[in-house]
Scaffold this motif. Structure first.
Motif, PDB file in Angstrom:
ATOM      1  N   GLY A   1       0.819  -1.217   0.000  1.00  0.00           N
ATOM      2  CA  GLY A   1       0.000   0.000   0.000  1.00  0.00           C
ATOM      3  C   GLY A   1       0.850   1.263   0.000  1.00  0.00           C
ATOM      4  N   ILE A   2       1.920   1.263   0.791  1.00  0.00           N
ATOM      5  CA  ILE A   2       2.801   2.451   0.835  1.00  0.00           C
ATOM      6  C   ILE A   2       3.475   2.631  -0.530  1.00  0.00           C
ATOM      7  CG2 ILE A   2       4.886   3.429   1.862  1.00  0.00           C
ATOM      8  CD1 ILE A   2       4.111   2.043   4.485  1.00  0.00           C
ATOM      9  N   GLY A   3       3.917   1.515  -1.110  1.00  0.00           N
ATOM     10  CA  GLY A   3       4.506   1.588  -2.449  1.00  0.00           C
ATOM     11  C   GLY A   3       3.508   2.154  -3.443  1.00  0.00           C
ATOM     12  N   ALA A   4       2.266   1.721  -3.327  1.00  0.00           N
ATOM     13  CA  ALA A   4       1.216   2.201  -4.237  1.00  0.00           C
ATOM     14  C   ALA A   4       1.002   3.702  -4.071  1.00  0.00           C
ATOM     15  CB  ALA A   4      -0.081   1.437  -3.977  1.00  0.00           C
ATOM     16  N   VAL A   5       1.012   4.171  -2.815  1.00  0.00           N
ATOM     17  CA  VAL A   5       0.836   5.609  -2.541  1.00  0.00           C
ATOM     18  C   VAL A   5       1.910   6.415  -3.277  1.00  0.00           C
ATOM     19  CG1 VAL A   5       1.153   7.328  -0.707  1.00  0.00           C
ATOM     20  CG2 VAL A   5      -0.384   5.393  -0.350  1.00  0.00           C
ATOM     21  N   SER A   6       3.161   5.887  -3.261  1.00  0.00           N
ATOM     22  CA  SER A   6       4.253   6.607  -3.914  1.00  0.00           C
ATOM     23  C   SER A   6       4.129   6.552  -5.437  1.00  0.00           C
ATOM     24  CB  SER A   6       5.601   6.025  -3.480  1.00  0.00           C
ATOM     25  OG  SER A   6       6.638   6.814  -3.989  1.00  0.00           O
ATOM     26  N   LEU A   7       3.761   5.389  -5.961  1.00  0.00           N
ATOM     27  CA  LEU A   7       3.636   5.289  -7.426  1.00  0.00           C
ATOM     28  C   LEU A   7       2.503   6.177  -7.949  1.00  0.00           C
ATOM     29  CD1 LEU A   7       4.195   1.607  -8.599  1.00  0.00           C
ATOM     30  CD2 LEU A   7       5.822   3.449  -8.352  1.00  0.00           C
ATOM     31  N   VAL A   8       1.405   6.235  -7.186  1.00  0.00           N
ATOM     32  CA  VAL A   8       0.289   7.101  -7.608  1.00  0.00           C
ATOM     33  C   VAL A   8       0.722   8.568  -7.537  1.00  0.00           C
ATOM     34  CG1 VAL A   8      -2.063   7.841  -7.032  1.00  0.00           C
ATOM     35  CG2 VAL A   8      -1.462   5.419  -6.924  1.00  0.00           C
TER      36      VAL A   8
ATOM     37  N   PRO B   1       0.733  12.484  -1.435  1.00  0.00           N
ATOM     38  CA  PRO B   1       1.598  12.902  -0.330  1.00  0.00           C
ATOM     39  C   PRO B   1       1.342  12.050   0.908  1.00  0.00           C
ATOM     40  CG  PRO B   1      -0.224  14.449  -0.595  1.00  0.00           C
ATOM     41  CD  PRO B   1      -0.358  13.428  -1.693  1.00  0.00           C
ATOM     42  N   PRO B   2       2.280  11.861   1.809  1.00  0.00           N
ATOM     43  CA  PRO B   2       3.667  12.313   1.703  1.00  0.00           C
ATOM     44  C   PRO B   2       4.523  11.165   1.172  1.00  0.00           C
ATOM     45  CG  PRO B   2       3.207  11.565   3.941  1.00  0.00           C
ATOM     46  CD  PRO B   2       2.018  11.225   3.112  1.00  0.00           C
ATOM     47  N   SER B   3       5.014  11.284  -0.027  1.00  0.00           N
ATOM     48  CA  SER B   3       5.846  10.215  -0.595  1.00  0.00           C
ATOM     49  C   SER B   3       6.829  10.821  -1.597  1.00  0.00           C
ATOM     50  CB  SER B   3       4.973   9.177  -1.311  1.00  0.00           C
ATOM     51  OG  SER B   3       4.391   9.740  -2.468  1.00  0.00           O
ATOM     52  N   GLY B   4       7.876  10.059  -1.897  1.00  0.00           N
ATOM     53  CA  GLY B   4       8.846  10.517  -2.889  1.00  0.00           C
ATOM     54  C   GLY B   4       8.187  10.696  -4.249  1.00  0.00           C
ATOM     55  N   GLY B   5       7.211   9.839  -4.553  1.00  0.00           N
ATOM     56  CA  GLY B   5       6.493   9.938  -5.832  1.00  0.00           C
ATOM     57  C   GLY B   5       5.750  11.253  -5.955  1.00  0.00           C
ATOM     58  N   PHE B   6       5.193  11.726  -4.828  1.00  0.00           N
ATOM     59  CA  PHE B   6       4.478  13.013  -4.841  1.00  0.00           C
ATOM     60  C   PHE B   6       5.446  14.151  -5.162  1.00  0.00           C
ATOM     61  CE2 PHE B   6       3.522  16.870  -2.364  1.00  0.00           C
ATOM     62  CZ  PHE B   6       2.382  17.281  -3.031  1.00  0.00           C
ATOM     63  N   VAL B   7       6.596  14.158  -4.479  1.00  0.00           N
ATOM     64  CA  VAL B   7       7.590  15.229  -4.689  1.00  0.00           C
ATOM     65  C   VAL B   7       8.028  15.232  -6.161  1.00  0.00           C
ATOM     66  CG1 VAL B   7       9.883  16.072  -4.033  1.00  0.00           C
ATOM     67  CG2 VAL B   7       8.390  15.070  -2.305  1.00  0.00           C
ATOM     68  N   ALA B   8       8.281  14.038  -6.696  1.00  0.00           N
ATOM     69  CA  ALA B   8       8.744  13.920  -8.080  1.00  0.00           C
ATOM     70  C   ALA B   8       7.695  14.456  -9.052  1.00  0.00           C
ATOM     71  CB  ALA B   8       9.053  12.459  -8.387  1.00  0.00           C
TER      72      ALA B   8
ATOM     73  N   LEU C   1      11.732  -0.948   3.216  1.00  0.00           N
ATOM     74  CA  LEU C   1      12.046  -0.346   1.913  1.00  0.00           C
ATOM     75  C   LEU C   1      10.931   0.600   1.458  1.00  0.00           C
ATOM     76  CD1 LEU C   1      14.281  -0.466  -0.204  1.00  0.00           C
ATOM     77  CD2 LEU C   1      13.037  -2.285  -1.343  1.00  0.00           C
ATOM     78  N   ALA C   2       9.689   0.157   1.622  1.00  0.00           N
ATOM     79  CA  ALA C   2       8.552   1.010   1.237  1.00  0.00           C
ATOM     80  C   ALA C   2       8.547   2.287   2.066  1.00  0.00           C
ATOM     81  CB  ALA C   2       7.241   0.239   1.415  1.00  0.00           C
ATOM     82  N   SER C   3       8.899   2.156   3.348  1.00  0.00           N
ATOM     83  CA  SER C   3       8.866   3.330   4.236  1.00  0.00           C
ATOM     84  C   SER C   3       9.867   4.397   3.806  1.00  0.00           C
ATOM     85  CB  SER C   3       9.169   2.915   5.677  1.00  0.00           C
ATOM     86  OG  SER C   3       8.234   1.950   6.080  1.00  0.00           O
ATOM     87  N   THR C   4      10.934   3.995   3.121  1.00  0.00           N
ATOM     88  CA  THR C   4      11.902   4.992   2.667  1.00  0.00           C
ATOM     89  C   THR C   4      11.266   5.960   1.661  1.00  0.00           C
ATOM     90  OG1 THR C   4      12.713   3.478   0.977  1.00  0.00           O
ATOM     91  CG2 THR C   4      13.968   3.565   3.030  1.00  0.00           C
ATOM     92  N   THR C   5      10.241   5.493   0.925  1.00  0.00           N
ATOM     93  CA  THR C   5       9.571   6.415  -0.009  1.00  0.00           C
ATOM     94  C   THR C   5       8.801   7.478   0.777  1.00  0.00           C
ATOM     95  OG1 THR C   5       7.538   5.118  -0.217  1.00  0.00           O
ATOM     96  CG2 THR C   5       9.297   4.594  -1.737  1.00  0.00           C
ATOM     97  N   LEU C   6       8.275   7.063   1.945  1.00  0.00           N
ATOM     98  CA  LEU C   6       7.592   8.050   2.796  1.00  0.00           C
ATOM     99  C   LEU C   6       8.602   9.037   3.373  1.00  0.00           C
ATOM    100  CD1 LEU C   6       4.956   6.015   4.845  1.00  0.00           C
ATOM    101  CD2 LEU C   6       4.636   7.321   2.754  1.00  0.00           C
ATOM    102  N   ALA C   7       9.770   8.505   3.771  1.00  0.00           N
ATOM    103  CA  ALA C   7      10.818   9.382   4.312  1.00  0.00           C
ATOM    104  C   ALA C   7      11.225  10.412   3.254  1.00  0.00           C
ATOM    105  CB  ALA C   7      12.014   8.542   4.741  1.00  0.00           C
TER     106      ALA C   7
ATOM    107  N   GLY D   1       9.343  11.617   0.973  1.00  0.00           N
ATOM    108  CA  GLY D   1       8.252  12.594   0.857  1.00  0.00           C
ATOM    109  C   GLY D   1       8.232  13.561   2.018  1.00  0.00           C
ATOM    110  N   LEU D   2       8.539  13.058   3.213  1.00  0.00           N
ATOM    111  CA  LEU D   2       8.498  13.909   4.408  1.00  0.00           C
ATOM    112  C   LEU D   2       9.727  14.819   4.493  1.00  0.00           C
ATOM    113  CD1 LEU D   2       7.177  11.216   6.899  1.00  0.00           C
ATOM    114  CD2 LEU D   2       5.969  13.291   6.208  1.00  0.00           C
ATOM    115  N   ARG D   3      10.865  14.329   4.004  1.00  0.00           N
ATOM    116  CA  ARG D   3      12.094  15.132   4.080  1.00  0.00           C
ATOM    117  C   ARG D   3      12.908  14.957   2.794  1.00  0.00           C
ATOM    118  NH1 ARG D   3      14.607  17.981   8.042  1.00  0.00           N
ATOM    119  NH2 ARG D   3      16.825  18.232   7.686  1.00  0.00           N
ATOM    120  N   PRO D   4      12.445  15.604   1.714  1.00  0.00           N
ATOM    121  CA  PRO D   4      13.147  15.426   0.437  1.00  0.00           C
ATOM    122  C   PRO D   4      14.370  16.321   0.264  1.00  0.00           C
ATOM    123  CG  PRO D   4      11.225  16.800   0.122  1.00  0.00           C
ATOM    124  CD  PRO D   4      11.266  16.456   1.581  1.00  0.00           C
ATOM    125  N   THR D   5      14.575  17.275   1.181  1.00  0.00           N
ATOM    126  CA  THR D   5      15.583  18.323   0.960  1.00  0.00           C
ATOM    127  C   THR D   5      16.976  17.762   0.707  1.00  0.00           C
ATOM    128  OG1 THR D   5      14.306  19.542   2.582  1.00  0.00           O
ATOM    129  CG2 THR D   5      16.372  20.546   1.873  1.00  0.00           C
TER     130      THR D   5
END
Lengths: 90, 480
Positions: free
Chosen positions: B372-379, B382-389, B451-457, B459-463
């Motif tokens: 589910g977390i992976g899916a959130v990022s692929l879609v 927020p908050p995910s690396g996919g959202f920032v991208a 591994l999935a949680s790193t996509t959330l990290a 999103g939360l702190r992309p700087t």
């Protein structure tokens, strides 16, 4: 110009063999022709120094190894391929 | 020895050590070198980020041949991505070895180490010939990993994959030869000195080869069977990292080495192919009933999205550079986690179809959460690396005045939500059979979840990652 003609001809022949070849097993010949063409092109382009020759040798050997690997894979595939690859392994 | 040579040397050490060791020792040695490689990648990223400067290393060869490794923002980010996924894949395979009594084909660990080392050298390569040689090695090791211990369909899929790689390699090499003939050099930093007009044909040929290697629609036919028939400890590496290898060479060649050669029509053409991949891959992912084929077609779609970087950057949407690299990282982390979670779910429920996942949320909550977390990022939520991208890709569309990519990004996200929510929704449905509600814990679930949680990290702190991408970037996000 002759060199470029040979390169283009060999590459085109290989391309046709790969994509219109009758079977998976016959296609390494096409791949071999394409690999030979690309290596010949590199040989013509590389500087005439030891460093240039080593670079060409590295690329040529890698390609030759790849073609050999393709032949090895093809040997593991006797007969006609199945109609569909819509399958999964977990 | 500095961190830069170490990220290449350590996987090579793993290759040699796993060739010479047996059984339990082989898996443990592989895991040790994988951990050390990942630590070296983190140290390299820390140094590049901390100093804000490019780190270089020279690897001497015979007859004065010298390969230069170059750790700038792009290459270091991709090495960090590879090492993160590589460490997770190694831990996943080790856990399988522990459970299965070390029955894995003996070629797996050395081949995996060779693939990892090749990926690092490719991303760090300072010249096109080294990059080409690494693409060859990636093709051989990737196809070998797919075929290891496989039956007929698996070998056929590996053969098709490898034939595509070889056609792509020979095409790329032909283009490289023509480029070398006209420029007299293949060093990325020196290519730009030649008049771009003379290089259009060689660059077009190299690009065609790289597009088949990625692969981009309509050259993608070999990917879904190869990825869906690969063993469980191989497909996460293929889908997450290997698909980015040729893309990395392409963007380095187009935008770092030869910016003058990029024309508006050529960039738009790659964007159109990317958009076609987004739609075609998504529609096929919606259509397929098997979970792994769904994920494989999703890879086709996500790779297409990555290619929107090309027209956007070429058109002046400079945020797309950071957005595209961030998308590559976020996709890698999410996709590898989803494939690992999928393995656990399918093995537990004994069904490989999406329809057979009923009750999965109760039996394997951690695996479903990871998916589910992976899916959130692929879609791209927020908050995910996919959202920032995706945010930066959308910003770049406005910067470049190319509004027509916005519907592609939005529609791609909606379709992604459509096919991934099918899986998540089914996981929460009641079980189809009389299965116990819970089953024993599996450490692989935890690996997927971390591994999935790193996509959330991300999103939360992309700087920090965005700052790393910016180091020596041709299109800095934060003003250089």
């Amino acid at each position: 110009m002759t060199g470029l003609g040979v390169i283009a001809g060999l590459f085109a022949a290989g391309f046709v063999l790969v994509f219109l070849g009758p079977r998976v097993r016959g296609r390494p010949w096409g791949l071999g022709a394409m690999a030979a063409s690309a290596t010949f092109a590199l040989l013509l382009a590389a500087p005439r120094q030891a460093a240039g020759r080593w670079s060409v040798a590295a690329a040529g050997l890698t390609l030759a190894a790849m073609v050999a690997f393709a032949v090895g894979l093809a040997r593991r595939l006797p007969g006609d391929p199945p109609a569909s690859l819509d399958d999964e392994r977990w | 020895m500095g961190a830069l040579p170490l990220v290449v040397f350590l996987p090579l050490l793993g290759l040699v050590a796993t060739v010479w060791s047996r059984g339990r020792a082989r898996s443990l040695v592989a895991m040790a070198t994988a951990s050390a490689t990942a630590a070296a990648a983190v140290a390299l990223a820390g140094r590049v980020h901390g100093t804000g400067a490019v780190v270089t290393a020279r690897i001497p060869g015979p007859a004065g041949v010298e390969a230069v490794l170059l750790a700038d923002g792009l290459s270091t980010t991709l090495v960090l991505m590879t090492s993160t996924v590589g460490l997770a894949v190694s831990a996943f395979a080790l856990r399988e070895d522990l459970a299965g009594g070390w029955q894995r084909p003996r070629g797996y660990w050395p081949t995996w180490a060779a693939l990892w080392a090749s990926l690092h050298v490719l991303f760090l390569a300072g010249d096109l010939l080294t990059a080409y040689l690494m693409l060859e090695l990636i093709g051989v090791t990737g196809a070998a990993l797919v075929s290891l211990g496989g039956d007929r369909p698996v070998v056929l899929a590996a053969t098709r994959y490898f034939y595509a790689e070889l056609v792509a390699s020979t095409t790329t090499l032909l283009g490289i030869a023509l480029l070398w003939q006209r420029t007299g050099t293949l060093v990325f930093a020196e290519l730009g000195a030649v008049d771009a007009g003379e290089l259009a044909l060689p660059v077009a040929i190299v690009t065609a080869g790289l597009l088949l290697k990625v692969p981009l629609v309509p050259l993608h036919g070999w990917l879904p069977p190869a990825h869906s028939l690969a063993p469980s400890a191989v497909s996460p590496a293929l889908s997450a990292v290997v698909v980015k290898s040729a893309f990395a060479v392409l963007v380095r060649l187009w935008f770092v080495a030869l910016p003058g050669v990029v024309t508006f029509p050529a960039a738009q053409l790659l964007g159109v192919l990317g958009a076609a991949a987004v739609l075609w891959g998504s529609v096929n992912a919606l259509r397929h009933r098997g979970l792994k084929l769904l994920i494989a077609h999703s890879t086709v779609a996500q790779v297409g999205l990555l290619f929107l970087l090309v027209p956007l950057v070429a058109g002046g949407g400079t945020s797309a550079w950071a957005g595209g690299v961030m998308l590559a990282v976020a996709h890698a982390l999410a996709k590898a986690a989803m494939l690992m979670a999928g393995v656990v779910l399918v093995e537990d429920l004994g069904r490989a179809e999406v329809a057979g996942l009923g009750g999965a949320a109760g039996r394997r909550p951690m695996a479903v959460l990871a998916f589910g977390i992976g899916a959130v990022s692929l879609v791209g939520l927020p908050p995910s690396g996919g959202f920032v991208a995706k945010w930066y890709l959308l910003v770049a569309s406005l910067e470049a005045g190319q509004w027509w990519w916005i519907p592609v990004i939005v529609l791609g996200s909606l379709l992604t939500a459509g096919y991934l929510m099918r899986v998540v929704k089914r996981a929460f449905a009641p079980p189809a059979e009389d299965l116990p509600l819970r089953s024993a814990r599996d450490a692989r679930e935890l690996i997927a979840l971390v591994l999935a949680s790193t996509t959330l990290a991300l999103g939360l702190r992309p700087t920090e990652l965005l700052e790393l991408i910016d180091v020596a970037s041709p299109f800095p996000l934060m003003g250089g």
